[in-house]
Write an enzyme that holds these catalytic residues in place. Sequence first.
Site, mmCIF file in Angstrom:
data_model
loop_
_atom_site.group_PDB
_atom_site.id
_atom_site.type_symbol
_atom_site.label_atom_id
_atom_site.label_comp_id
_atom_site.label_asym_id
_atom_site.label_seq_id
_atom_site.Cartn_x
_atom_site.Cartn_y
_atom_site.Cartn_z
ATOM 1 C CG ASP A 1 -1.754 -1.048 1.305
ATOM 2 O OD1 ASP A 1 -1.931 -1.566 0.243
ATOM 3 O OD2 ASP A 1 -2.713 -1.392 2.300
ATOM 4 C CG ASP B 1 -12.821 -3.439 -0.483
ATOM 5 O OD1 ASP B 1 -12.437 -3.822 -0.911
ATOM 6 O OD2 ASP B 1 -11.832 -2.123 -0.775
#
EC number: 5.3.1.16
Length: 239
Positions: free
Chosen positions: A8, A129
Amino acid sequence: MLVIPAIDLQSGRCVRLKQGRFDQVTQFSVFPIERALHFAKLGAKRLHVVDLDGARSGKMQQLELICSMQKTGIPIQAGGGIRSIEQALECSNAGISQLVIGSLAITNPDLTIQIIEKIKPENIVLALDVRVDTKVPLLAINGWQNNSTSSLWEVVSYYENYGIKNILCTDIACDGMMNGPNFDLYQQAVEYFPQIAWQASGGVRHMQDITTLNSLGISAVILGLMLYQDHMNLEELLC
């Protein structure tokens, strides 16, 4: 089952968020290109890279860095802010192996379909998600900052009609917590949509978690925080 290390990115650094919260960021001292090279040397077949700045702003901010990471030799699936055909084409033309489309798939299905048709379904990974409320997996959008009313099952069924086969599913409550994945969610996912190549993300602690996901029929597992904390020998997993 494919094991995919995750990186990330925020402001050019490797970070991790806890449950997708931008106010709970852990920064790591290693630089992204060094991290990608490390995974390449261990034998990783693919990297999952998220531009968190792009996810939050709505436009990918770190494409140049991601392309530099891919020069280490690992194919990259990358996302975070891909919300236009122009941005999708820019990423694809830059050599990104697969584009990860998240919020756009919920907020603008028509545009998402145009991107799928332009880039080709096999070059797209939908990142869905979820927050599981009353046993229904509802989708979150915009870097997990907002909730939608769409369920995971509705959205998967919709995009399956357009040739989508690769879906990355994260239970936000598990992400960054090291408490184990939501096995019930992934079992349902494979049972409802066995033809989808499901990627599981969030909560993986040890080899047994990976073995369980594999037994459920999951195609790939994304590993993030645990790789920074040396909870597992990645080289053994990749052999």
